[in-house]
Design a protein around this motif. Structure first.
Motif, PDB file in Angstrom:
ATOM      1  N   ILE A 252     -27.745  -7.391  17.694  1.00 41.45           N
ATOM      2  CA  ILE A 252     -26.531  -7.997  17.149  1.00 41.45           C
ATOM      3  C   ILE A 252     -26.798  -8.899  15.943  1.00 41.45           C
ATOM      4  O   ILE A 252     -25.840  -9.364  15.312  1.00 41.45           O
ATOM      5  CB  ILE A 252     -25.764  -8.797  18.226  1.00 41.45           C
TER       6      ILE A 252
ATOM      7  N   ALA B 258     -24.955  -7.860  12.820  1.00 41.81           N
ATOM      8  CA  ALA B 258     -23.511  -8.114  12.931  1.00 41.81           C
ATOM      9  C   ALA B 258     -23.204  -9.584  12.687  1.00 41.81           C
ATOM     10  O   ALA B 258     -22.254  -9.935  11.972  1.00 41.81           O
ATOM     11  CB  ALA B 258     -23.008  -7.682  14.308  1.00 41.81           C
TER      12      ALA B 258
ATOM     13  N   ASP C 229     -14.574  -1.540  22.237  1.00 41.11           N
ATOM     14  CA  ASP C 229     -14.909  -1.966  20.870  1.00 41.11           C
ATOM     15  C   ASP C 229     -13.928  -2.972  20.287  1.00 41.11           C
ATOM     16  O   ASP C 229     -14.304  -3.728  19.385  1.00 41.11           O
ATOM     17  CB  ASP C 229     -14.998  -0.740  19.967  1.00 41.11           C
TER      18      ASP C 229
ATOM     19  N   ALA D 115     -23.426  -4.845  23.056  1.00 35.05           N
ATOM     20  CA  ALA D 115     -23.529  -4.838  21.598  1.00 35.05           C
ATOM     21  C   ALA D 115     -22.218  -4.420  20.960  1.00 35.05           C
ATOM     22  O   ALA D 115     -21.790  -5.008  19.948  1.00 35.05           O
ATOM     23  CB  ALA D 115     -24.649  -3.911  21.155  1.00 35.05           C
ATOM     24  N   ARG D 116     -21.552  -3.411  21.521  1.00 35.75           N
ATOM     25  CA  ARG D 116     -20.261  -2.979  20.973  1.00 35.75           C
ATOM     26  C   ARG D 116     -19.230  -4.100  21.046  1.00 35.75           C
ATOM     27  O   ARG D 116     -18.427  -4.295  20.127  1.00 35.75           O
ATOM     28  CB  ARG D 116     -19.772  -1.744  21.719  1.00 35.75           C
TER      29      ARG D 116
ATOM     30  N   GLU E  87     -20.295  -6.806  18.468  1.00 34.04           N
ATOM     31  CA  GLU E  87     -20.016  -6.305  17.118  1.00 34.04           C
ATOM     32  C   GLU E  87     -18.522  -6.406  16.809  1.00 34.04           C
ATOM     33  O   GLU E  87     -18.123  -6.669  15.666  1.00 34.04           O
ATOM     34  CB  GLU E  87     -20.521  -4.873  16.976  1.00 34.04           C
TER      35      GLU E  87
ATOM     36  N   GLU F  86     -16.703  -8.530  13.837  1.00 33.15           N
ATOM     37  CA  GLU F  86     -15.668  -7.978  12.964  1.00 33.15           C
ATOM     38  C   GLU F  86     -14.466  -8.914  12.910  1.00 33.15           C
ATOM     39  O   GLU F  86     -13.895  -9.146  11.834  1.00 33.15           O
ATOM     40  CB  GLU F  86     -15.248  -6.597  13.462  1.00 33.15           C
TER      41      GLU F  86
END
Length: 354
Positions: free
Chosen positions: A33, A36, A89, A128-129, A132, A136
């Motif tokens: 990560i 990110a 996500d 991680a998703r 992330e 974002e």
């Protein structure tokens, strides 16, 4: 007395991994990560991931006499849908939005964000998703992801389950706090939501169960699956609202979360004042029409449970409302004049949602 020597010197002792906690997986997650988190860097960040704490320089961020504002929140039972469908996500964006949209209602610019992710057994890819997605959300709202905690707690969560919490800090110059100077005649501008956002999902899940549809069923009110439609991330209003605030004439902002329009708008109105809202000013989005139909819900229940298509309400000076609406439109918001502040306490709703 002489101490006895163990005859089982070749036997391995118990490890943390035997108890269900995988330190190596946690370290692998941190490494994954880092890119990110790096995307979220902004002025003021001094030290982020890796230390025992994160540092932020308010002067380097451009503030001369700052007042700090903090907010914390979660995503609620919307997580249950994400877990059951594997569509994780977007919930990181939800987490950020629920915090930073509240900060901007105080007139603050979000500066940095920290997250807490807890699970029974760490799945590095899933975690991680999610993180992330958090990054974002931070990029979209101009704040830095400077720290967090990943907690692997076997026995606390069943396999595959997780929980999220977020914490955001923002700042404003002293004297710039909202709400400010709200007065009768002020115009209410409604900023469109893009769905249910992150509130009322205990009822949403009950309504879906009552409908007999599964999460993978074709969505009855839009394209894709029902699960995908209900997992659309909460809209981030930070950049557009800050632009409007800096232009002048914004007296208050109300983030329409749990409690809907009925409960959240009164929170920014001075004692002795109220508001009249024209429900005919905008069209109720399909997701709310569908839920109201499935549950036979009355208008009052909808208005105090869901955002009903209005995710943020901006209270503006009457002579500047038109210019502010143009700023918001240029920033990508769908803006509707939905009412005005009155000198009569309480909320008045004119027209009908459906």
């Amino acid at each position: 007395m002489c101490a006895q020597k163990s005859e089982n010197t070749g036997k391995n002792g118990m490890t943390y991994a035997d108890a269900g906690v995988d330190i190596d997986a946690g370290n692998a997650l941190v490494e994954r990560i880092k890119p990110a988190a790096k995307r979220t860097d902004r002025s003021g960040v001094m030290a982020g991931l890796g230390g025992f704490g994160a540092l932020f320089d308010l002067k380097a961020a451009g503030f001369s006499d700052p007042v700090l504002v903090a907010a914390t929140d979660g995503v609620g039972t919307k997580l249950r849908i994400a877990i059951d469908t594997g569509l994780v996500d977007g919930v990181g964006i939800d987490l950020v939005a629920m915090c930073v949209n509240d900060l901007v209602c105080q007139g603050a610019e979000p500066l940095f964000f920290l997250d807490y992710f807890a699970t029974g057994k760490l799945d590095t890819d899933v975690a991680a998703r999610i993180i992330e997605g958090i990054a974002e959300g931070c990029v979209r709202s101009g704040c830095a992801l400077i720290g967090g905690e990943t907690a692997e707690m076997p026995g606390m969560y069943v396999d595959g389950d997780f929980d999220l919490a977020g914490f955001a800090v923002g700042a404003m110059e002293r004297g710039a706090t909202l709400p400010h100077a709200v007065a009768p005649g002020d115009i209410l501008l409604g900023l469109a939501s893009n769905g249910v956002h992150s509130n009322g999902y205990s009822l949403v899940r009950r309504l879906v169960e009552h409908s007999g549809l599964g999460w993978d069923a074709d969505c009855p009110f839009s394209g894709g699956s029902l699960g995908q439609a209900l997992l659309l991330p909460t809209r981030l209003y930070v950049r557009s609202c800050l632009a409007a605030i800096r232009a002048g004439g914004v007296h208050a902002l109300a983030h329409i979360t749990g409690g809907g329009l009925s409960e959240n708008l009164p929170r920014v109105l001075p004692q002795g004042m109220g508001a009249v809202v024209d429900l005919d000013a905008w069209e109720l989005p399909g997701v709310f029409k569908w839920m109201a139909g499935v549950g036979g819900m009355e208008q009052g229940e909808m208005l105090k449970t869901f955002n009903c298509g209005i995710g943020m309400v901006m209270v503006c000076a009457p002579d500047q409302a038109g210019a502010i609406a143009m700023i918001l439109d240029e920033a990508g918001e769908q803006v509707t004049r939905i009412g005005e502040v009155t000198d009569t306490p309480g909320m008045q709703f004119k027209g009908a949602l459906m």
